[in-house]
Design a protein around this motif. Sequence first.
Motif, PDB file in Angstrom:
ATOM      1  N   ILE A 101       7.021   6.784  -1.154  1.00 14.84           N
ATOM      2  CA  ILE A 101       7.719   5.645  -0.552  1.00 14.84           C
ATOM      3  C   ILE A 101       8.050   4.630  -1.637  1.00 14.84           C
TER       4      ILE A 101
ATOM      5  N   ALA B 117       3.137   5.219   3.453  1.00 12.44           N
ATOM      6  CA  ALA B 117       2.734   5.953   2.250  1.00 12.44           C
ATOM      7  C   ALA B 117       1.294   6.448   2.313  1.00 12.44           C
TER       8      ALA B 117
ATOM      9  N   LYS C 234       5.572  -0.237   4.561  1.00 16.51           N
ATOM     10  CA  LYS C 234       5.613   0.784   3.506  1.00 16.51           C
ATOM     11  C   LYS C 234       4.214   1.272   3.129  1.00 16.51           C
TER      12      LYS C 234
ATOM     13  N   ALA D 265       4.005  11.660   1.392  1.00 14.91           N
ATOM     14  CA  ALA D 265       5.202  10.837   1.208  1.00 14.91           C
ATOM     15  C   ALA D 265       5.232  10.120  -0.141  1.00 14.91           C
TER      16      ALA D 265
END
Length: 451
Positions: free
Chosen positions: A192, A230, A226, A190
Amino acid sequence: MQKILVVDDEAGIRNSLRAILEDEGYEVETVASGEECLKIAEKSNFACILLDVWLPGIDGLETLKLLRDQGSDAVVIMISGHGTIETAVMATKLGAFDFIEKPLSIEKTVLTVRNAIRTRELELRNAELAEALNQEYVMIGNSVAMRALRKQIAIVAPTDGRVLIQGESGTGKELVARAIHNQSRRKEKAFIEVNSAAIPEELVESELFGYVKGAFSGATQTKKGKFELADGGTLFLDEIGDMSPRVQAKVLRVLEESRFEPLGSNTLVKVDVRIISATNKNLDELMESGSFRHDLFYRLNVIPFQIPPLRERIEDIPLLVDHFNRKFSLAYGKKPKEFTESAIQAMQEYSWPGNVRELKNTVERIVIMKTKQKITADDLPEFESDGFLSSSSRFPSFKEAMDAFQRRFIEQKIAEADGNISKAAELMGIDRSHLYRRIKALGINLDKIKF
């Protein structure tokens, strides 16, 4: 209609599968050998290939390998009358979607084909979306500054070093962050983004670190932050200059320990995250005033990136205009505009305080609002008067900078004098003959001056 290829040396199997699959609405072709399969697959695009393992000549596994070598993206289902686990494993390693055994079950065969084609469609769609995303974040420009930036990204991306990107608003700091992520070993994980300036102060901690149910009024369920989202990938902390001292302290602790506690929890969450941060503020000034922590700055600023403003790479403006022109023309179903030399020159003479973002918005407005095909300097929106010639870096020499200034100054005075050269010379405090010599030397076209 989806096309399916059946490859089997038994005519009965070929005919049965053709009848079954055609009843399901597929277009079906059949061949009896691997060699025929490779030949027809080069000419036709099949969504799915049902491939027998045991074939005369080259067998099914070798055929599968050669299909991949020649670039076929058809999803392949292997068929066998006496398959083994070893054969199935080998087929999977070579890229087969599934492995079914004879005697074939009609229901299972149809279901497997449907699932295979659906999976292929999803993979193709994902590839299209990934390509569209790459196009959205493509870096445009061949200036020295952009070439140096790409080289720096290529060197830094494969590492896990923390990156601090600094630059004016609109220069493309997020673009650089995504480029670093996309060229890193974490690119499959990911990316983010957290914009510290866009999140209310009271919500920043819960956004970054998450919370457990009941942590505060309104926390009706547990939510990941977050940092946890991530994990394994990249966390982009945008506008870090806007972080409060309290949040800075908690971020510093995560950077030091690679773990944190969600709000309302006593359980530590361990994460493996690469941090890329960005700001358009002067962090040195913020540190001097006590608004930004020195220790956090040193943790974030392992590898510094400085993004040049657009006014310092005006040679990239024609490429950027062409890119945005094509992008927005396609988006709005219009024919791309033709930007004349005068339009490009006017854009290059403007300082673009909003940088690439401002240029992008300007081109989009022109594509939408202008009905004419050819765009000249007169068709451009009015730029701020103090935005012209604000950067000396666009001129390679003092003489060229002076010539550019004189050219615009003379044109403005002639316009003020309604085209009367004698009056313009009087306004400038010079002789009429001297003004004519400057007009000729500077290549000023009197017919193009608006008055």
